[in-house]
Design an enzyme around this catalytic site. Structure first.
Site, PDB file in Angstrom:
ATOM      1  N   ARG A  51       0.874  -1.170   0.000  1.00  0.00           N
ATOM      2  CA  ARG A  51       0.000   0.000   0.000  1.00  0.00           C
ATOM      3  C   ARG A  51       0.914   1.223   0.000  1.00  0.00           C
ATOM      4  O   ARG A  51       2.131   1.111   0.051  1.00  0.00           O
ATOM      5  CB  ARG A  51      -1.017   0.001   1.152  1.00  0.00           C
ATOM      6  CG  ARG A  51      -0.736  -0.810   2.377  1.00  0.00           C
ATOM      7  CD  ARG A  51       0.386  -0.290   3.215  1.00  0.00           C
ATOM      8  NE  ARG A  51       0.235   1.124   3.452  1.00  0.00           N
ATOM      9  CZ  ARG A  51       1.188   1.967   3.702  1.00  0.00           C
ATOM     10  NH1 ARG A  51       2.432   1.531   3.754  1.00  0.00           N
ATOM     11  NH2 ARG A  51       0.976   3.230   3.906  1.00  0.00           N
ATOM     12  N   GLY A  52       0.275   2.410  -0.059  1.00  0.00           N
ATOM     13  CA  GLY A  52       1.075   3.632  -0.232  1.00  0.00           C
ATOM     14  C   GLY A  52       1.165   3.899  -1.730  1.00  0.00           C
ATOM     15  O   GLY A  52       1.511   3.004  -2.518  1.00  0.00           O
ATOM     16  N   ALA A  53       0.864   5.148  -2.111  1.00  0.00           N
ATOM     17  CA  ALA A  53       0.697   5.454  -3.533  1.00  0.00           C
ATOM     18  C   ALA A  53       1.879   5.008  -4.413  1.00  0.00           C
ATOM     19  O   ALA A  53       1.676   4.321  -5.426  1.00  0.00           O
ATOM     20  CB  ALA A  53       0.408   6.944  -3.695  1.00  0.00           C
ATOM     21  N   ARG A  88      -7.696  -0.210  -6.533  1.00  0.00           N
ATOM     22  CA  ARG A  88      -7.888   0.881  -5.563  1.00  0.00           C
ATOM     23  C   ARG A  88      -8.073   2.184  -6.361  1.00  0.00           C
ATOM     24  O   ARG A  88      -7.330   2.439  -7.300  1.00  0.00           O
ATOM     25  CB  ARG A  88      -6.695   0.984  -4.592  1.00  0.00           C
ATOM     26  CG  ARG A  88      -6.578  -0.247  -3.682  1.00  0.00           C
ATOM     27  CD  ARG A  88      -5.644  -0.020  -2.522  1.00  0.00           C
ATOM     28  NE  ARG A  88      -6.199   0.908  -1.545  1.00  0.00           N
ATOM     29  CZ  ARG A  88      -5.498   1.411  -0.533  1.00  0.00           C
ATOM     30  NH1 ARG A  88      -4.225   1.093  -0.387  1.00  0.00           N
ATOM     31  NH2 ARG A  88      -6.062   2.243   0.322  1.00  0.00           N
ATOM     32  N   GLN A 136      -1.852   2.219  10.023  1.00  0.00           N
ATOM     33  CA  GLN A 136      -0.553   2.235   9.321  1.00  0.00           C
ATOM     34  C   GLN A 136       0.516   2.964  10.134  1.00  0.00           C
ATOM     35  O   GLN A 136       1.698   2.693   9.989  1.00  0.00           O
ATOM     36  CB  GLN A 136      -0.689   2.912   7.956  1.00  0.00           C
ATOM     37  CG  GLN A 136      -1.502   2.128   6.944  1.00  0.00           C
ATOM     38  CD  GLN A 136      -2.929   2.584   6.907  1.00  0.00           C
ATOM     39  OE1 GLN A 136      -3.489   2.979   7.928  1.00  0.00           O
ATOM     40  NE2 GLN A 136      -3.545   2.538   5.739  1.00  0.00           N
ATOM     41  N   ASP A 178      -1.590  10.876  -1.598  1.00  0.00           N
ATOM     42  CA  ASP A 178      -1.998   9.858  -2.581  1.00  0.00           C
ATOM     43  C   ASP A 178      -2.364  10.450  -3.929  1.00  0.00           C
ATOM     44  O   ASP A 178      -2.376   9.752  -4.945  1.00  0.00           O
ATOM     45  CB  ASP A 178      -3.156   9.043  -2.026  1.00  0.00           C
ATOM     46  CG  ASP A 178      -2.673   8.221  -0.841  1.00  0.00           C
ATOM     47  OD1 ASP A 178      -2.609   8.768   0.271  1.00  0.00           O
ATOM     48  OD2 ASP A 178      -2.309   7.050  -1.048  1.00  0.00           O
ATOM     49  N   ASN A 227      -5.019  12.629   1.056  1.00  0.00           N
ATOM     50  CA  ASN A 227      -4.177  11.709   1.836  1.00  0.00           C
ATOM     51  C   ASN A 227      -5.068  10.924   2.798  1.00  0.00           C
ATOM     52  O   ASN A 227      -6.290  11.128   2.837  1.00  0.00           O
ATOM     53  CB  ASN A 227      -3.093  12.492   2.589  1.00  0.00           C
ATOM     54  CG  ASN A 227      -2.007  11.589   3.142  1.00  0.00           C
ATOM     55  OD1 ASN A 227      -1.453  10.755   2.410  1.00  0.00           O
ATOM     56  ND2 ASN A 227      -1.701  11.708   4.420  1.00  0.00           N
ATOM     57  N   LYS A 228      -4.457  10.055   3.547  1.00  0.00           N
ATOM     58  CA  LYS A 228      -5.183   9.169   4.456  1.00  0.00           C
ATOM     59  C   LYS A 228      -6.177   9.945   5.319  1.00  0.00           C
ATOM     60  O   LYS A 228      -5.876  11.048   5.784  1.00  0.00           O
ATOM     61  CB  LYS A 228      -4.151   8.441   5.331  1.00  0.00           C
ATOM     62  CG  LYS A 228      -4.695   7.431   6.301  1.00  0.00           C
ATOM     63  CD  LYS A 228      -5.583   6.392   5.674  1.00  0.00           C
ATOM     64  CE  LYS A 228      -4.920   5.615   4.569  1.00  0.00           C
ATOM     65  NZ  LYS A 228      -5.877   4.759   3.829  1.00  0.00           N
TER      66      LYS A 228
HETATM   67  O1  MRU Z   1      -4.374   3.334   2.230  1.00  0.00           O
HETATM   68  P1  MRU Z   1      -2.876   3.399   2.121  1.00  0.00           P
HETATM   69  O2  MRU Z   1      -2.160   2.785   3.281  1.00  0.00           O
HETATM   70  O3  MRU Z   1      -2.390   2.897   0.792  1.00  0.00           O
HETATM   71  O4  MRU Z   1      -2.603   4.962   2.128  1.00  0.00           O
HETATM   72  C1  MRU Z   1      -1.329   5.503   2.166  1.00  0.00           C
HETATM   73  C2  MRU Z   1      -1.389   6.867   2.671  1.00  0.00           C
HETATM   74  O5  MRU Z   1      -2.400   7.508   2.656  1.00  0.00           O
HETATM   75  C3  MRU Z   1      -0.187   7.424   3.233  1.00  0.00           C
HETATM   76  O6  MRU Z   1      -0.505   8.457   4.091  1.00  0.00           O
HETATM   77  C4  MRU Z   1       0.823   7.921   2.289  1.00  0.00           C
HETATM   78  O7  MRU Z   1       1.173   9.179   2.628  1.00  0.00           O
HETATM   79  C5  MRU Z   1       0.553   8.128   0.890  1.00  0.00           C
HETATM   80  S1  MRU Z   1       1.760   7.311  -0.024  1.00  0.00           S
HETATM   81  C6  MRU Z   1       3.361   7.815   0.459  1.00  0.00           C
END
Ligand code: MRU
Length: 366
Positions: free
Chosen positions: A53-55, A90, A203, A244, A254-255
């Site tokens: 996970r993570g963009a 996703r 996370q 993201d 973002n999250k």
């Molecule tokens: O749902 P995820 O775990 O894939 O989301 C990741 C995020 O939102 C992180 O905060 C992250 O900053 C983005 S990718 C470096």
């Protein structure tokens, strides 16, 4: 980055030269397990189920997913089907679209016999570029951290708050938001990281805390609602998050929970910094609230929580009463006006159309 002293990336080509290995992030922080992906569906499942996970890492995994599909069948139809399957995994992180588009435009003109080798070459380049981008984000971001550190006129550790995991596990290596922190720490700056646990998938508590512990960076895990209180008491010098998807006008997706931290930061005069590589910018949109699809995930991630029982066995516990409805929005939008600066591989800029275009004159091709 090192795990128990051994260098790892978050995704790599296996010794057989065609299958792909990942770290199963659903097993961290309690177990370090690697998994071998051998087909398109393995890659799609790994993204969907958040083993990766993570963009940026989602993008890299998608690129290798295309390779795995073509390794079985290099036809035009297989290439198209791979793109469709991976895109459906996703919806929010734009790096997924970017990586698939990069692969398709590189591979479509080639013959079937040329495609497989070219696909692996391109996926490798996407991964290497991500590592270089993140290292450059670190170099630019550390200058900002040094400025903030010096302005405080104290030798006490710099207190940085981060949300979710934007460390090396969210990318191929280094991380986005954590890259400047790792570099500052390595250069000897005294610092301490407040780690938002980041419900519902935690996370922060499971991944960011594990990364920082592995690297020896002082940190404290807090529940998501603590940040405002800490900022009111002067215990946060700056916030850094990842991202993201960023619009061409600097809105940041973002999250979930990031927006509330940005509001608290603004109210308390705390710099709110967002770190991102070029492939996270969606040049086709300008209004984050209107144009970015927000993923809604399974409610079970909210109603249940996973952890270790006292005897060390993994357990899933139900938190909510049977029958209470739950909602699970995975991301939110922080408008550009709440972001103090964007940290990119090309430098630091204002979160605005002008700021981004000042760094990306070739906008749309990055
Ligand atoms: O749902 P995820 O775990 O894939 O989301 C990741 C995020 O939102 C992180 O905060 C992250 O900053 C983005 S990718 C470096």
């Amino acid at each position: 980055m090192n795990v128990n002293g051994k260098p790892y990336r978050s995704i790599w080509l296996a010794d057989d030269g065609w299958s792909v290995e990942i770290i199963d992030q659903t097993r961290l922080p309690h177990e370090f397990v690697t998994v071998r992906l051998t087909g398109l569906e393995d890659a799609a499942d790994a993204i969907r189920n958040m083993q990766v996970r993570g963009a940026p890492l989602i993008g890299a995994t998608a690129a290798y997913g295309v390779c795995l599909a073509l390794h079985r069948n290099a036809s035009n139809e297989a290439l198209e089907e791979a793109g469709r399957t991976l895109l459906a995994t996703r919806p929010t992180a734009i790096n997924l679209h970017w990586a698939i588009q990069e692969m398709r435009s590189w591979l479509e003109p080639l013959s079937e016999t040329e495609r497989v080798r070219a696909a692996y070459q391109k996926a490798g380049e996407i991964c290497d570029e991500d590592v270089q981008n993140n290292r450059a984000i670190g170099d630019h971001g550390v200058v900002l951290l040094e400025d903030i550190y010096q302005q405080r006129r104290t030798e006490d550790p710099l207190n940085i708050l981060t949300h979710c995991n934007a460390g090396w596990l969210a990318t191929v290596d280094w991380g986005t938001a954590l890259a400047p922190i790792y570099l500052a720490h390595d250069r000897g700056m005294p610092l301490h990281v407040w780690v938002d646990e980041t419900r519902p998938r935690n996370q922060g508590a499971s991944l960011t805390a594990w990364e920082l512990l592995q690297h020896g960076v002082p940190h404290t895990v807090i529940v998501d609602s603590t940040g405002g209180h800490l900022m009111q008491r002067g215990l946060v010098d700056c916030c850094i998050t990842g991202c993201d998807r960023t619009t061409a006008s600097g809105d940041v997706c973002n999250k979930i929970g990031t927006y509330l931290k940005a509001l608290a930061a603004r109210d308390n005069g705390v710099p709110f910094l967002v770190a991102l590589p070029g492939p996270t910018i969606d040049w086709s949109i300008t209004d984050g609230l209107r144009d970015i699809p927000i993923e809604q995930r399974d409610g079970r991630e909210v109603s249940h929580i996973e952890g270790l029982s006292q005897d060390g066995t993994p357990q899933t516990l139900q938190l909510t009463p049977e029958g209470s409805p739950v909602a699970n929005y995975a991301f939110d939008i922080t408008p550009a006006c709440l972001v103090t600066a964007l940290i990119t591989e090309r430098g630091v800029c204002e979160a605005s159309k002008e700021g981004l275009h000042g760094l990306y004159h070739d906008a749309g091709s990055s």
